[in-house]
Design a protein around this motif. Sequence first.
Motif: not given
Length: 255
Positions: A88-92
């Motif tokens: 998943v994408a890293p926390e924004w």
Amino acid sequence: MLRAKPDSAAVAAVDLARDTLLQEAEPTDVGDHLGHVVEGERVVTHLFACTRPGYVGWRWSVTVARAPRQKLITVDEVVLIPGDEAIVAPEWVPYRERIKPGDMTPGDLLPVDDDDPRLVPTYSFGDDPLDADEKAQIRQVAQDLYLGRARTLSVEGRDLAAQRWYDGDGGPSAPIAQSAPDHCHGCGFLVRIAGPLSELFGVCANGDANDDGRIVSFDHGCGAHSEVRLAKKHEPQPLPDHVVDTVSLDELERF
């Protein structure tokens, strides 16, 4: 906290959950049933493996429910969720929190918030003190309201800067300071500054030092200290006498 009792009808509704899922996803994207999770009273989520390329570790989630005193099972939602092994994408993180010193390029703008805790109105706190009587200066700034700087450093802003400088490359924990022969407080190249931070920091004015023109703490240091002297064993060794005197021709004329 009491856990909801599993509803046998909702738990058994695996085929209903799969059939509903196949209406939303391609059959080749749906794998085996991975189990269920009891979300609440008469509410169960069934999980199916996702076999879609690029979604390793993701799972299809189908939530079903049953109304009180009803036999009919209904589907609430169908979503694709990441599992523990999913990529998943890293926390924004907002750009303002990601920017670091040195990231700005010519033409970039970095506005400061009106309520930035690092700044306070100059009339309420005073400008950087140029004399010992800070209260007198505050009164003077208040009298000359809006003729000078609109805001100045707050105590919090000053402390944050001091901590950042002290923990950085100009502080005592820098590798070059750890191996330095002496500290900056005794160096002739240290330029004193004014204001509250003058008790801990100065500016390096040694053009041969890595920190030239930068803020350094008094307990920082480097090998370019003004009082550094080489040990005798490190001093250049004197050159031996010439075998032949090449300065004058007197000796050569003998041969």
